[in-house]
Design a protein around this motif. Structure first.
Motif, PDB file in Angstrom:
ATOM      1  N   LEU A  67      -3.856   3.812  -0.078  1.00 26.84           N
ATOM      2  CA  LEU A  67      -2.546   4.084  -0.660  1.00 26.84           C
ATOM      3  C   LEU A  67      -1.816   5.196   0.085  1.00 26.84           C
ATOM      4  O   LEU A  67      -2.403   6.204   0.464  1.00 26.84           O
ATOM      5  CB  LEU A  67      -2.711   4.493  -2.127  1.00 26.84           C
ATOM      6  CG  LEU A  67      -1.430   4.808  -2.903  1.00 26.84           C
ATOM      7  CD1 LEU A  67      -0.593   3.546  -3.099  1.00 26.84           C
ATOM      8  CD2 LEU A  67      -1.769   5.447  -4.254  1.00 26.84           C
ATOM      9  N   HIS A  68      -0.509   4.996   0.294  1.00 20.32           N
ATOM     10  CA  HIS A  68       0.385   6.043   0.788  1.00 20.32           C
ATOM     11  C   HIS A  68       1.486   6.260  -0.238  1.00 20.32           C
ATOM     12  O   HIS A  68       1.926   5.311  -0.901  1.00 20.32           O
ATOM     13  CB  HIS A  68       0.986   5.662   2.138  1.00 20.32           C
ATOM     14  CG  HIS A  68       0.000   5.732   3.267  1.00 20.32           C
ATOM     15  ND1 HIS A  68      -1.004   4.798   3.441  1.00 20.32           N
ATOM     16  CD2 HIS A  68      -0.159   6.635   4.259  1.00 20.32           C
ATOM     17  CE1 HIS A  68      -1.731   5.121   4.503  1.00 20.32           C
ATOM     18  NE2 HIS A  68      -1.240   6.237   5.017  1.00 20.32           N
ATOM     19  N   LEU A  69       1.921   7.516  -0.368  1.00 17.99           N
ATOM     20  CA  LEU A  69       2.924   7.871  -1.356  1.00 17.99           C
ATOM     21  C   LEU A  69       4.186   8.416  -0.706  1.00 17.99           C
ATOM     22  O   LEU A  69       4.125   9.157   0.278  1.00 17.99           O
ATOM     23  CB  LEU A  69       2.383   8.941  -2.317  1.00 17.99           C
ATOM     24  CG  LEU A  69       1.132   8.619  -3.124  1.00 17.99           C
ATOM     25  CD1 LEU A  69       0.754   9.818  -3.982  1.00 17.99           C
ATOM     26  CD2 LEU A  69       1.327   7.381  -3.985  1.00 17.99           C
ATOM     27  N   TRP A  70       5.327   8.044  -1.290  1.00 14.70           N
ATOM     28  CA  TRP A  70       6.574   8.780  -1.097  1.00 14.70           C
ATOM     29  C   TRP A  70       6.750   9.587  -2.373  1.00 14.70           C
ATOM     30  O   TRP A  70       6.854   9.017  -3.460  1.00 14.70           O
ATOM     31  CB  TRP A  70       7.756   7.837  -0.914  1.00 14.70           C
ATOM     32  CG  TRP A  70       7.793   7.113   0.400  1.00 14.70           C
ATOM     33  CD1 TRP A  70       6.939   7.244   1.455  1.00 14.70           C
ATOM     34  CD2 TRP A  70       8.761   6.119   0.795  1.00 14.70           C
ATOM     35  NE1 TRP A  70       7.305   6.408   2.481  1.00 14.70           N
ATOM     36  CE2 TRP A  70       8.417   5.709   2.103  1.00 14.70           C
ATOM     37  CE3 TRP A  70       9.863   5.552   0.173  1.00 14.70           C
ATOM     38  CZ2 TRP A  70       9.154   4.753   2.800  1.00 14.70           C
ATOM     39  CZ3 TRP A  70      10.603   4.596   0.852  1.00 14.70           C
ATOM     40  CH2 TRP A  70      10.255   4.205   2.154  1.00 14.70           C
ATOM     41  N   GLU A 127       0.831  -1.205   0.000  1.00 17.75           N
ATOM     42  CA  GLU A 127       0.000   0.000   0.000  1.00 17.75           C
ATOM     43  C   GLU A 127       0.866   1.256   0.000  1.00 17.75           C
ATOM     44  O   GLU A 127       0.384   2.354   0.282  1.00 17.75           O
ATOM     45  CB  GLU A 127      -0.937  -0.012   1.221  1.00 17.75           C
ATOM     46  CG  GLU A 127      -1.946  -1.160   1.170  1.00 17.75           C
ATOM     47  CD  GLU A 127      -2.883  -1.174   2.361  1.00 17.75           C
ATOM     48  OE1 GLU A 127      -2.561  -0.527   3.387  1.00 17.75           O
ATOM     49  OE2 GLU A 127      -3.934  -1.830   2.274  1.00 17.75           O
ATOM     50  N   LEU A 128       2.131   1.083  -0.325  1.00 12.11           N
ATOM     51  CA  LEU A 128       3.093   2.192  -0.379  1.00 12.11           C
ATOM     52  C   LEU A 128       3.684   2.262  -1.770  1.00 12.11           C
ATOM     53  O   LEU A 128       4.151   1.255  -2.309  1.00 12.11           O
ATOM     54  CB  LEU A 128       4.199   1.991   0.656  1.00 12.11           C
ATOM     55  CG  LEU A 128       5.349   3.001   0.642  1.00 12.11           C
ATOM     56  CD1 LEU A 128       4.851   4.408   0.949  1.00 12.11           C
ATOM     57  CD2 LEU A 128       6.428   2.584   1.630  1.00 12.11           C
ATOM     58  N   THR A 181       7.748  18.261   9.041  1.00 11.57           N
ATOM     59  CA  THR A 181       6.914  17.135   8.640  1.00 11.57           C
ATOM     60  C   THR A 181       7.807  15.921   8.368  1.00 11.57           C
ATOM     61  O   THR A 181       8.876  16.066   7.794  1.00 11.57           O
ATOM     62  CB  THR A 181       6.160  17.497   7.347  1.00 11.57           C
ATOM     63  OG1 THR A 181       5.340  18.637   7.586  1.00 11.57           O
ATOM     64  CG2 THR A 181       5.294  16.340   6.877  1.00 11.57           C
ATOM     65  N   PRO A 182       7.404  14.726   8.785  1.00  9.55           N
ATOM     66  CA  PRO A 182       8.205  13.537   8.463  1.00  9.55           C
ATOM     67  C   PRO A 182       8.496  13.462   6.965  1.00  9.55           C
ATOM     68  O   PRO A 182       7.629  13.743   6.131  1.00  9.55           O
ATOM     69  CB  PRO A 182       7.319  12.384   8.922  1.00  9.55           C
ATOM     70  CG  PRO A 182       6.465  12.974   9.996  1.00  9.55           C
ATOM     71  CD  PRO A 182       6.196  14.388   9.570  1.00  9.55           C
ATOM     72  N   ALA A 183       9.732  13.093   6.632  1.00  7.79           N
ATOM     73  CA  ALA A 183      10.160  13.102   5.238  1.00  7.79           C
ATOM     74  C   ALA A 183      11.367  12.201   5.074  1.00  7.79           C
ATOM     75  O   ALA A 183      11.946  11.717   6.055  1.00  7.79           O
ATOM     76  CB  ALA A 183      10.501  14.529   4.808  1.00  7.79           C
ATOM     77  N   LEU A 184      11.745  11.970   3.818  1.00  9.79           N
ATOM     78  CA  LEU A 184      12.924  11.182   3.491  1.00  9.79           C
ATOM     79  C   LEU A 184      13.912  12.043   2.716  1.00  9.79           C
ATOM     80  O   LEU A 184      13.519  12.992   2.024  1.00  9.79           O
ATOM     81  CB  LEU A 184      12.566   9.964   2.645  1.00  9.79           C
ATOM     82  CG  LEU A 184      11.612   8.930   3.241  1.00  9.79           C
ATOM     83  CD1 LEU A 184      10.183   9.197   2.805  1.00  9.79           C
ATOM     84  CD2 LEU A 184      12.021   7.527   2.803  1.00  9.79           C
ATOM     85  N   LEU A 185      15.175  11.676   2.812  1.00 11.32           N
ATOM     86  CA  LEU A 185      16.222  12.275   1.997  1.00 11.32           C
ATOM     87  C   LEU A 185      16.658  11.259   0.949  1.00 11.32           C
ATOM     88  O   LEU A 185      16.873  10.092   1.272  1.00 11.32           O
ATOM     89  CB  LEU A 185      17.417  12.656   2.868  1.00 11.32           C
ATOM     90  CG  LEU A 185      18.670  13.139   2.129  1.00 11.32           C
ATOM     91  CD1 LEU A 185      18.418  14.467   1.420  1.00 11.32           C
ATOM     92  CD2 LEU A 185      19.853  13.261   3.093  1.00 11.32           C
ATOM     93  N   GLY A 222      -1.477  13.301   5.764  1.00 14.05           N
ATOM     94  CA  GLY A 222      -1.013  12.071   6.373  1.00 14.05           C
ATOM     95  C   GLY A 222      -0.759  10.923   5.424  1.00 14.05           C
ATOM     96  O   GLY A 222      -0.321   9.859   5.845  1.00 14.05           O
ATOM     97  N   ARG A 223      -1.004  11.133   4.135  1.00 25.09           N
ATOM     98  CA  ARG A 223      -0.850  10.011   3.183  1.00 25.09           C
ATOM     99  C   ARG A 223       0.316  10.196   2.222  1.00 25.09           C
ATOM    100  O   ARG A 223       0.584   9.318   1.415  1.00 25.09           O
ATOM    101  CB  ARG A 223      -2.148   9.815   2.402  1.00 25.09           C
ATOM    102  CG  ARG A 223      -3.313   9.370   3.284  1.00 25.09           C
ATOM    103  CD  ARG A 223      -4.573   9.199   2.483  1.00 25.09           C
ATOM    104  NE  ARG A 223      -4.428   8.185   1.437  1.00 25.09           N
ATOM    105  CZ  ARG A 223      -5.305   8.015   0.449  1.00 25.09           C
ATOM    106  NH1 ARG A 223      -6.376   8.801   0.368  1.00 25.09           N
ATOM    107  NH2 ARG A 223      -5.111   7.075  -0.460  1.00 25.09           N
ATOM    108  N   VAL A 224       0.990  11.324   2.328  1.00 20.02           N
ATOM    109  CA  VAL A 224       2.102  11.611   1.414  1.00 20.02           C
ATOM    110  C   VAL A 224       3.308  12.060   2.214  1.00 20.02           C
ATOM    111  O   VAL A 224       3.234  13.029   2.975  1.00 20.02           O
ATOM    112  CB  VAL A 224       1.728  12.690   0.381  1.00 20.02           C
ATOM    113  CG1 VAL A 224       2.895  12.928  -0.581  1.00 20.02           C
ATOM    114  CG2 VAL A 224       0.470  12.321  -0.384  1.00 20.02           C
ATOM    115  N   LEU A 225       4.428  11.343   2.054  1.00 17.76           N
ATOM    116  CA  LEU A 225       5.691  11.773   2.644  1.00 17.76           C
ATOM    117  C   LEU A 225       6.544  12.391   1.543  1.00 17.76           C
ATOM    118  O   LEU A 225       6.751  11.764   0.494  1.00 17.76           O
ATOM    119  CB  LEU A 225       6.452  10.601   3.264  1.00 17.76           C
ATOM    120  CG  LEU A 225       6.006  10.078   4.623  1.00 17.76           C
ATOM    121  CD1 LEU A 225       6.995   9.013   5.109  1.00 17.76           C
ATOM    122  CD2 LEU A 225       5.902  11.184   5.645  1.00 17.76           C
TER     123      LEU A 225
END
Length: 227
Positions: free
Chosen positions: A77-80, A47-48, A127-131, A101-104
């Motif tokens: 569905l969640h998105l990066w 679901e990602l 906000t929570p995130a990725l590098l 809350g569904r998109v990082l």
């Protein structure tokens, strides 16, 4: 999933000008984003979904209508999302138009404008995130110097080797090891090169927590249990 001009395209080697609409054994005859997303998620029991908005990464507008449609049609569905964000404000403006809350956001080293922007993206109030640490042909894509500041990296870091994207030449475990040594606390997600189940097992044994995969799924080279 790479989006360009409202379609899913096949990424090969990071040469974005040469990307063409996806031809897929998994999604025969369709490059429509919702259809491809549904097939990918069903096949991988996930679901990602990682989405690279190539329009935005090349200086154009974020494909908001496509992203909104995906989220509406797939409620779990969640998105990066990597959309060429230069700083936290740019990401915030996009996230405000998507479901909370569904998109990082994924902040790519190729896109961040400065070290100050890097620090602000991942401070305690952010906000929570990725590098995504991006490199191509052995060179960091990094105008701001993000690769040199592991003290500012977040808990989740993508190690992106663009020349291996879609090439099926195996995961870049050497760069993964270098990043792991620089920041042992980070959870590392590799990207590029996976050609099949054995590559995923090698990556896991080398310390990768996950690996971004597209071509091997579209070519049915990954067993569903290993996705």
């Amino acid at each position: 999933m790479d989006l360009l001009g409202g379609q899913v395209v096949r990424g090969v080697g990071g040469d974005r000008q040469a990307y063409r609409p996806i031809v897929s054994a998994l999604c025969r005859g369709s490059s429509e984003p919702l259809e491809v997303a549904r097939r990918l998620c069903a096949h991988a029991a996930s679901e990602l979904l990682y989405v690279a908005d190539l329009d935005a990464l090349q200086g154009g507008a974020v494909q908001l209508a496509v992203l909104q449609r995906l989220l509406r049609a797939m409620p779990s569905l969640h998105l990066w999302l990597d959309a060429g964000f230069a700083d936290a404000a740019a990401a915030g403006a996009v996230l405000a138009q998507l479901e909370p809350g569904r998109v990082l956001p994924v902040f790519g080293s190729e896109s961040l404008r400065s070290i100050d922007a890097l620090a602000a993206c991942f401070d305690a109030a952010a906000t929570p995130a990725l590098l995504s640490l991006d490199r191509r042909q052995g060179r960091a894509m990094d105008p701001a110097g993000c690769w040199q500041r592991p003290d500012l990296w977040p808990a989740q870091v993508i190690v992106m080797t663009l020349e291996r994207v879609g090439a099926g030449t195996g995961p870049d475990l050497q760069t993964l090891a270098q990043v792991a040594a620089a920041c042992p606390r980070a959870r590392l997600i590799g990207a590029g090169g996976v050609a099949g189940d054995d590559d995923l097992r090698r990556a896991a044994a080398a310390g990768a927590s996950a690996w971004l995969v597209a071509s091997a799924l579209h070519d049915l080279k990954l067993s569903p249990r290993d996705c």
